[in-house]
Design a protein around this motif. Structure first.
Motif, PDB file in Angstrom:
ATOM      1  N   THR A  69       0.847  -1.184   0.000  1.00 25.48           N
ATOM      2  CA  THR A  69       0.000   0.000   0.000  1.00 25.48           C
ATOM      3  C   THR A  69       0.885   1.237   0.000  1.00 25.48           C
ATOM      4  OG1 THR A  69      -1.687  -1.182   1.252  1.00 25.48           O
ATOM      5  CG2 THR A  69      -1.814   1.219   1.245  1.00 25.48           C
ATOM      6  N   VAL A  70       0.651   2.119  -0.931  1.00 30.42           N
ATOM      7  CA  VAL A  70       1.374   3.384  -1.008  1.00 30.42           C
ATOM      8  C   VAL A  70       0.466   4.420  -0.352  1.00 30.42           C
ATOM      9  CG1 VAL A  70       2.463   5.075  -2.521  1.00 30.42           C
ATOM     10  CG2 VAL A  70       2.507   2.651  -3.131  1.00 30.42           C
ATOM     11  N   HIS A  71       0.816   4.784   0.884  1.00 37.25           N
ATOM     12  CA  HIS A  71      -0.033   5.658   1.689  1.00 37.25           C
ATOM     13  C   HIS A  71       0.199   7.132   1.374  1.00 37.25           C
ATOM     14  CE1 HIS A  71      -1.708   2.650   4.388  1.00 37.25           C
ATOM     15  NE2 HIS A  71      -0.506   2.096   4.453  1.00 37.25           N
ATOM     16  N   ASP A  72      -0.794   7.917   1.713  1.00 34.05           N
ATOM     17  CA  ASP A  72      -0.620   9.358   1.812  1.00 34.05           C
ATOM     18  C   ASP A  72      -0.926   9.707   3.273  1.00 34.05           C
ATOM     19  OD1 ASP A  72      -3.424   9.396   2.080  1.00 34.05           O
ATOM     20  OD2 ASP A  72      -3.743  10.087   0.051  1.00 34.05           O
ATOM     21  N   ALA A 122       6.115   6.334   1.690  1.00 34.58           N
ATOM     22  CA  ALA A 122       4.687   6.044   1.633  1.00 34.58           C
ATOM     23  C   ALA A 122       4.408   4.574   1.905  1.00 34.58           C
ATOM     24  CB  ALA A 122       4.121   6.451   0.279  1.00 34.58           C
ATOM     25  N   VAL A 123       5.298   3.698   1.475  1.00 36.27           N
ATOM     26  CA  VAL A 123       5.144   2.265   1.746  1.00 36.27           C
ATOM     27  C   VAL A 123       5.569   1.946   3.180  1.00 36.27           C
ATOM     28  CG1 VAL A 123       5.958  -0.041   1.123  1.00 36.27           C
ATOM     29  CG2 VAL A 123       5.351   1.588  -0.671  1.00 36.27           C
ATOM     30  N   ASN A 146       7.802   7.548  -2.533  1.00 35.94           N
ATOM     31  CA  ASN A 146       7.129   6.248  -2.490  1.00 35.94           C
ATOM     32  C   ASN A 146       7.697   5.326  -1.412  1.00 35.94           C
ATOM     33  OD1 ASN A 146       5.229   6.798  -4.439  1.00 35.94           O
ATOM     34  ND2 ASN A 146       6.445   5.951  -6.106  1.00 35.94           N
TER      35      ASN A 146
END
Length: 67
Positions: A10-13, A40-41, A37
């Motif tokens: 999942t690449v979060h914000d 984000a991961v 990225n």
């Protein structure tokens, strides 16, 4: 014969990250204008993202002192 499987990350914000990672992601976004990225991961684990950022900051300070 083995078959390769692909893992999904999942690449979060800042909004989707676990609560413990949100402040770190917000700070990154504020400082650089985006969330890389990798961060984000890593945000899936608050301990991982905060530990990585802590180490990065301390290595940068040490590198500055070595000059």
């Amino acid at each position: 014969m083995t078959t390769a499987t692909q893992n999904s990350f999942t690449v979060h914000d800042a909004a989707s990250a676990p609560e413990g990672s949100r402040d770190s992601l917000k700070a990154l976004q504020g400082a650089s204008g985006f969330i890389p990225n990798l961060m984000a991961v890593m945000a899936e684990s608050p301990a991982t993202v905060t530990g990585y950022l802590w180490l990065s900051q301390h290595f940068a300070k040490q590198a500055a002192l070595d000059k």
